[in-house]
Write an enzyme that holds these catalytic residues in place. Structure first.
Site, mmCIF file in Angstrom:
data_model
loop_
_atom_site.group_PDB
_atom_site.id
_atom_site.type_symbol
_atom_site.label_atom_id
_atom_site.label_comp_id
_atom_site.label_asym_id
_atom_site.label_seq_id
_atom_site.Cartn_x
_atom_site.Cartn_y
_atom_site.Cartn_z
ATOM 1 N N GLY A 154 46.353 11.545 -2.890
ATOM 2 C CA GLY A 154 46.185 10.208 -3.434
ATOM 3 C C GLY A 154 44.712 9.854 -3.480
ATOM 4 N N ILE A 156 42.692 8.563 -1.209
ATOM 5 C CA ILE A 156 41.906 8.995 -0.057
ATOM 6 C C ILE A 156 41.744 10.511 -0.066
ATOM 7 C CG2 ILE A 156 41.799 9.077 2.462
ATOM 8 C CD1 ILE A 156 43.347 6.412 2.475
ATOM 9 N N ARG A 176 53.302 15.416 -3.509
ATOM 10 C CA ARG A 176 54.660 15.277 -4.054
ATOM 11 C C ARG A 176 54.664 15.564 -5.548
ATOM 12 N NH1 ARG A 176 57.360 9.515 -3.312
ATOM 13 N NH2 ARG A 176 55.517 9.011 -4.567
ATOM 14 N N THR A 235 44.173 11.191 9.633
ATOM 15 C CA THR A 235 43.757 9.794 9.485
ATOM 16 C C THR A 235 44.819 9.010 8.728
ATOM 17 O OG1 THR A 235 42.539 10.337 7.454
ATOM 18 C CG2 THR A 235 41.282 10.331 9.515
ATOM 19 N N ARG A 237 48.977 8.459 9.355
ATOM 20 C CA ARG A 237 49.770 7.722 10.331
ATOM 21 C C ARG A 237 50.200 8.698 11.414
ATOM 22 N NH1 ARG A 237 47.806 3.885 8.454
ATOM 23 N NH2 ARG A 237 48.782 1.935 7.716
ATOM 24 N N GLU A 266 50.747 3.986 19.094
ATOM 25 C CA GLU A 266 49.493 3.243 19.259
ATOM 26 C C GLU A 266 49.747 1.916 19.983
ATOM 27 O OE1 GLU A 266 47.679 2.830 15.417
ATOM 28 O OE2 GLU A 266 47.577 4.994 15.112
ATOM 29 N N HIS A 284 42.074 4.475 15.546
ATOM 30 C CA HIS A 284 42.592 3.988 14.255
ATOM 31 C C HIS A 284 41.550 3.113 13.552
ATOM 32 C CE1 HIS A 284 46.516 2.938 11.928
ATOM 33 N NE2 HIS A 284 45.478 3.035 11.115
ATOM 34 N N GLY A 286 39.900 4.088 10.556
ATOM 35 C CA GLY A 286 39.600 4.642 9.242
ATOM 36 C C GLY A 286 38.920 3.667 8.305
#
Length: 335
Positions: A154, A156, A176, A235, A237, A266, A284, A286
Site C-alpha cells: 500500500g 506505506i 493481496r 510497523t 499491527r 500494547e 508504536h 510510526g
C-alpha cells in the site's frame, strides 16, 4: 444550535479552532477521558474523534444514540467496532495520508538500526563493555545489495520501497492485489507469493492492515521459512505477527533479528524481547512526529467539517453504510 464533538484524547488543538463556530468541543482534562466520563459525554454527541490503537467498541457506540461520525485519528481502524458502527448507521473515517511517510521512515530506521546494531552498540559503549575496536570486531550487516521483502504494497509499503531503493536494495513484494506495471517499474519491485518472499528476503517488512485475514498471518511456519541471516520488521499491527513464535525463532537463532514498533498486547512488551540484543523496539511511534500530529489534526478537522457540509471526498472506511442509505446524518437531514 451547535453540534457536540468529543475528542477522546489530547491532540494538537490549534486546528480544531476552525470548528468552534459550529461545534461544542469537549476535551479530556487528562491524556484521555475515563471510561465512565466518556460514556456520559457520548449520550448527546454528534461526532467523536477516536485515536488509533485506543479502543472504541460496542459499549461506547451503543451509548451514543445521536452519533453520526467516528473520525479516527490514524490510518488503522482496528480499534473501532465497525460492525457495531455499521449496524447503527454511523460513518467511520480515517486519516491515511499523513502517516505514510513517517511510518516508512521509521521502518527504514528500524532496518538500519537492527542490521547495523546501532542501539546495541550504543548500550554497550555506555556501559563500558566494548573494549575491542579491532578491524574484525563489532561487525554488522549492510543493506546495500540485499533483498527487501515488503508484505503489503500500500502507500506505506511503496514509500518504504522508494527509500530502500535509494540504499541499493532489491525489492520484492507480496500484496493481496498486484500493483500496476507502471508502479512496479517505478519502484523496481517484483511481485511474488508470500512463501517465496519469506524464503528469499534478507529483510521482511510488514505493512498490512489488521483484518480477520491478516490476524496472525506471520506465524511459526512462516517465520521458519526465513533465512537464518534475515531480519523481520513490523510497523503494521502487533497481531499480524505471532509474537510467541517470533520469540521462539529469535531464541533458536532461526532468524538474525527484529525491529518492532507494534505488539500484540500494547503497551505490554514481552520481557524476552527486551532482553535480546538483536531486537530493536520502539513504542508504536510510526507516525509520532510533531509535524505529523499537527497534520493529522488538520486532516481530521477537515473531515469533520466536510462530513457535516455534505460528505464530499472524505475517506470513509465503511462505505456500505452510505450505499445502504441508512446512515444517521442522512436520516436527520431529511427529517
Amino acid at each position: 444550535m451547535k453540534k457536540k464533538l468529543i475528542v477522546t484524547h489530547q491532540l494538537p488543538r490549534g486546528p480544531f479552532s476552525a470548528l468552534k463556530d459550529d461545534f461544542e468541543i469537549l476535551w479530556p482534562d487528562a491524556d484521555a477521558f475515563g471510561n465512565e466520563e466518556l460514556l456520559e459525554n457520548l449520550k448527546d454527541a454528534d461526532a467523536v474523534v477516536t485515536v488509533f490503537g485506543k479502543s472504541f467498541k460496542t459499549k461506547m457506540i451503543n451509548a451514543a444514540p445521536r452519533l453520526k461520525l467516528i473520525a479516527n485519528y490514524g490510518a488503522g481502524v482496528d480499534n473501532i467496532d465497525l460492525d457495531a458502527a455499521n449496524g447503527e448507521g454511523i460513518v467511520v473515517t480515517n486519516t491515511p495520508d499523513a502517516v505514510t511517510e513517517p511510518t516508512a521512515e521509521l521502518a527504514m530506521g528500524l532496518m538500519l538500526n537492527v542490521a547495523r546494531r546501532i542501539s546495541e552498540f550504543d548500550r554497550e559503549l555506555r556501559a563500558g563493555n566494548i573494549t575491542d575496536w579491532g578491524v574484525m570486531s563489532n561487525l554488522s550487516s549492510t543493506l546495500q545489495g540485499k533483498t527487501l521483502g515488503i508484505v503489503g504494497m500500500g502507500a506505506i509499503g511503496r514509500a518504504l520501497a522508494r527509500r530502500a531503493s535509494a540504499f541499493g536494495m532489491n525489492i520484492i513484494y507480496h500484496n493481496r492485489n498486484r500493483v500496476s506495471e507502471e508502479t512496479e517499474e517505478k519502484l523496481e519491485a517484483r511481485f511474488t507469493d508470500l512463501e517465496n518472499l519469506l524464503r528469499n528476503a534478507d529483510f521482511v517488512s510488514l505493512h498490512v492492515p489488521l483484518t480477520p485475514e491478516t490476524d496472525g498471518m506471520i506465524g511459526l511456519s512462516e517465520l521458519k521459512l526465513m533465512k537464518t541471516s534475515a531480519f523481520l520488521i513490523n510497523t503494521a499491527r502487533g497481531a499480524v505477527l505471532n509474537q510467541t513464535a517470533l520469540i521462539e525463532v529469535l531464541k533458536n537463532k532461526e532468524i538474525a533479528g527484529a525491529g518492532l514498533d507494534v505488539y500484540q498486547n500494547e503497551p505490554e512488551v514481552p520481557a524476552e524481547l527486551l532482553e535480546m540484543n538483536n531486537v530493536v523496539v520502539s513504542p508504536h511511534v510510526g507516525s509520532a512526529t510533531r509535524e505529523t500530529r499537527e497534520i493529522m489534526s488538520k486532516q481530521v478537522v477537515g473531515i469533520i467539517d466536510d462530513f457535516f457540509q455534505g460528505m464530499t471526498g472524505i475517506p470513509v472506511v465503511n462505505p456500505m453504510v452510505l450505499s445502504s442509505g441508512q446512515y444517521r446524518f442522512k436520516q436527520e437531514s431529511s427529517s
